[in-house]
Design a protein around this motif. Structure first.
Motif, short mmCIF file in Angstrom:
data_model
loop_
_atom_site.label_atom_id
_atom_site.label_comp_id
_atom_site.label_asym_id
_atom_site.label_seq_id
_atom_site.Cartn_x
_atom_site.Cartn_y
_atom_site.Cartn_z
N THR A 152 -19.29 22.31 -55.87
CA THR A 152 -20.45 22.66 -55.40
C THR A 152 -20.57 21.93 -53.98
O THR A 152 -21.82 21.76 -53.45
CB THR A 152 -21.53 21.94 -56.39
N LEU A 153 -19.47 21.38 -53.58
CA LEU A 153 -19.43 20.90 -52.21
C LEU A 153 -20.42 21.61 -51.13
O LEU A 153 -21.02 20.95 -50.48
CB LEU A 153 -18.04 20.52 -51.85
N PRO A 154 -20.34 22.75 -50.88
CA PRO A 154 -20.86 23.66 -50.04
C PRO A 154 -22.27 23.37 -50.17
O PRO A 154 -23.05 23.38 -48.95
CB PRO A 154 -20.46 25.08 -50.21
N ALA A 155 -22.83 23.27 -51.42
CA ALA A 155 -24.34 23.60 -51.61
C ALA A 155 -24.75 22.07 -51.36
O ALA A 155 -25.88 21.71 -50.65
CB ALA A 155 -24.78 23.61 -53.10
N VAL A 156 -24.06 21.17 -51.49
CA VAL A 156 -24.41 19.44 -51.31
C VAL A 156 -24.56 19.42 -49.85
O VAL A 156 -25.65 18.71 -49.37
CB VAL A 156 -23.53 18.65 -51.88
N VAL A 157 -23.47 19.73 -49.15
CA VAL A 157 -23.69 19.39 -47.71
C VAL A 157 -24.57 20.26 -47.02
O VAL A 157 -25.27 19.70 -46.09
CB VAL A 157 -22.12 19.82 -47.20
N SER A 158 -24.90 21.55 -47.29
CA SER A 158 -25.98 22.23 -46.89
C SER A 158 -27.26 21.69 -47.04
O SER A 158 -28.03 21.57 -46.24
CB SER A 158 -25.87 23.64 -47.36
N ALA A 159 -27.42 21.28 -48.39
CA ALA A 159 -28.81 20.71 -48.80
C ALA A 159 -29.15 19.35 -47.75
O ALA A 159 -30.30 19.06 -47.33
CB ALA A 159 -28.72 20.10 -50.12
N ILE A 160 -28.11 18.50 -47.74
CA ILE A 160 -28.13 17.10 -46.68
C ILE A 160 -28.44 17.70 -45.35
O ILE A 160 -29.32 16.74 -44.60
CB ILE A 160 -27.07 16.38 -46.74
N SER A 161 -27.87 18.86 -44.86
CA SER A 161 -27.89 19.11 -43.59
C SER A 161 -29.60 19.62 -43.31
O SER A 161 -30.02 19.09 -42.23
CB SER A 161 -27.23 20.18 -42.97
N VAL A 162 -30.13 20.18 -44.25
CA VAL A 162 -31.62 20.41 -44.06
C VAL A 162 -32.37 18.94 -44.18
O VAL A 162 -33.30 18.87 -43.10
CB VAL A 162 -32.00 21.38 -45.50
N ILE A 163 -32.13 18.18 -44.94
CA ILE A 163 -32.63 16.88 -44.82
C ILE A 163 -32.51 16.14 -43.76
O ILE A 163 -33.44 15.47 -43.12
CB ILE A 163 -32.26 16.03 -46.19
N SER A 164 -31.19 16.17 -43.19
CA SER A 164 -31.12 15.50 -41.86
C SER A 164 -31.99 15.96 -40.93
O SER A 164 -32.66 15.30 -39.70
CB SER A 164 -29.46 15.62 -41.51
N ASP A 165 -32.04 17.60 -40.71
CA ASP A 165 -32.98 18.10 -39.81
C ASP A 165 -34.54 17.73 -39.87
O ASP A 165 -35.29 17.18 -38.93
CB ASP A 165 -32.72 19.55 -39.65
N SER A 166 -34.80 17.30 -41.13
CA SER A 166 -36.27 17.25 -41.32
C SER A 166 -36.74 15.74 -41.07
O SER A 166 -37.50 15.54 -40.53
CB SER A 166 -36.58 17.64 -42.61
N ILE A 167 -35.67 14.85 -41.24
CA ILE A 167 -35.81 13.53 -40.74
C ILE A 167 -35.82 13.27 -39.38
O ILE A 167 -36.51 12.54 -38.73
CB ILE A 167 -34.76 12.54 -41.57
N GLY A 168 -34.96 14.26 -38.62
CA GLY A 168 -34.81 14.07 -37.17
C GLY A 168 -33.65 13.29 -36.76
O GLY A 168 -33.43 13.39 -35.49
N TRP A 169 -32.62 13.29 -37.77
CA TRP A 169 -31.24 12.55 -37.40
C TRP A 169 -30.56 13.92 -36.56
O TRP A 169 -29.76 13.60 -35.55
CB TRP A 169 -30.67 12.49 -38.54
N THR A 170 -30.85 15.11 -36.97
CA THR A 170 -30.19 16.09 -36.25
C THR A 170 -31.31 17.27 -35.98
O THR A 170 -32.31 17.29 -36.69
CB THR A 170 -28.88 16.77 -36.97
N LYS A 171 -30.96 18.17 -35.03
CA LYS A 171 -31.85 19.34 -34.76
C LYS A 171 -31.52 20.57 -35.58
O LYS A 171 -32.41 21.35 -35.89
CB LYS A 171 -32.02 19.34 -33.28
N LYS A 172 -30.31 20.96 -35.46
CA LYS A 172 -29.71 22.20 -35.82
C LYS A 172 -28.47 22.11 -36.74
O LYS A 172 -28.02 23.01 -36.80
CB LYS A 172 -29.25 22.95 -34.57
N ALA A 173 -28.36 20.98 -37.42
CA ALA A 173 -27.36 21.07 -38.41
C ALA A 173 -27.33 22.07 -39.47
O ALA A 173 -26.52 22.73 -40.02
CB ALA A 173 -27.39 19.55 -39.19
#
Length: 348
Positions: A152-173
């Motif tokens: 399930t690694l791809p799903a976990v990494v993808s989910a966290i990338s969405v959270i990171s963008d929503s927080i503002g740590w990243t813009k296009k992860a």
């Protein structure tokens, strides 16, 4: 043997090859699950603290290597029964257990909640974590059920990338990993999949090269996640020993036995290259590679990619497919890990 589809089906009874070939679907699944959250995490200047073990923890390692430098105060991974240090009040805590019942992870979560920390996200398919999320009204990312946790690694990494963008740590992860997923699917079809003949299949060739030897995955410190992934996938899929070392640390210790210990004949150094290396690190790793080639059996692995996450994920895929083919070569079903399940139940 690895081109004999009938033999593969007989050995890979749980269809691990099918699961790991479904890569882009898992990335999209994690993206959609996290994207459905309606939650404001704030900016989280304290950074990210990731709680998890085994296959549920490796996603945090990938995040640290990929976007860790963009996250204020970085990414901290906790793998134990107790937290190693207090958690800053303005940090985001992500607690990940695929089953939702991992004792160590739940123990750490209880410490977090006991400290009244509320900026918490739980990731699971079911179990106690899901129950806690409902009872405590915590944010929850739902993973698909019925899969080995390590897949399930791809799903976990993808989910966290969405959270990171929503927080503002990243813009296009999140858009980066979606693009990488499409490229990874092409990489699977051309270089790794069961239908790709051994003469063109990187992972099948590696499985033969590693057969009868103990691999040691060696990577620069900005790619620690993929070296660890090699270890854990060879352990769980192939049911074989595998170890990992990180450069430049190993240049201060491990290079000695590589050149002096006669038992090194049983080892193969897997030199993992190609993601986010500065000039000093790249030159140092090249010197290490030349040194080891003079005294040990070595294999260099250098997948290409248009982004750092694509390169990291291609490394992950090579490890996943090679470990699966290694199991098949040894006539072992790669999916079951009875020893782990038995140990968990004995300690409940």
């Amino acid at each position: 043997m690895l081109d004999d589809q009938n033999q593969i089906r007989l050995i890979d009874r749980s269809d691990m090859l099918g699961i790991i070939s479904n890569f882009s679907h898992l990335v999209e699944s994690g993206y959609e699950s996290a994207n459905s959250l309606e939650a404001d995490f704030g900016y989280c200047e304290g950074g990210l603290v990731f709680l998890g073990l085994g296959g549920s923890a490796i996603g945090g390692d990938i995040i640290r290597d990929w976007i860790g430098p963009q996250i204020p105060n970085g990414v901290r991974i906790e793998r134990g029964f107790e937290l190693s240090a207090p958690i800053a009040s303005d940090s985001l805590v992500i607690c990940c257990s695929y089953s939702g019942n991992t004792r160590e992870t739940i123990s750490m979560l209880e410490q977090v909640l006991g400290s009244k920390h509320r900026n918490v996200l739980l990731i699971s398919s079911d179990g106690k974590l899901k129950e806690i999320a409902k009872r405590k009204k915590l944010r929850f990312v739902q993973l698909e059920s019925g899969m080995p946790p390590r897949t399930t690694l791809p799903a976990v990494v993808s989910a966290i990338s969405v959270i990171s963008d929503s927080i503002g740590w990243t813009k296009k992860a999140s858009s980066e990993i979606l693009a990488a997923a499409d490229a990874c699917d092409v990489f699977i079809r051309k270089n790794l999949g069961r239908d790709v003949p051994e003469t063109k299949n990187i992972a099948k060739q590696l499985a033969h090269q590693l057969h009868g030897f103990i691999p040691v995955a060696i990577a620069p410190n900005c790619m620690t996640s993929v070296a660890r992934r090699w270890k854990t996938q060879m352990n769980e899929n192939a049911k074989q020993h595998c170890f990992f070392g990180i450069f430049p640390e190993i240049s201060h210790n491990e290079i000695v036995p590589w050149q002096r210990d006669a038992r090194s004949d049983a080892l193969v150094a897997l030199l993992l290259k190609g993601a986010g290396l500065n000039e000093e690190l790249e030159q140092g790793f090249l010197r290490l590679e030349n040194l080891l080639r003079g005294s040990a059996r070595t294999i260099s692995i250098s997948p290409v990619g248009k982004s750092k996450i694509e390169i990291l994920l291609n490394h992950v895929l090579i490890a996943d497919f090679t470990s699966t083919y290694s199991a098949i070569l040894s006539r072992v079903d790669p999916t079951p890990v009875e020893e782990i399940e038995r140990f968990k139940h004995e300690n409940e």
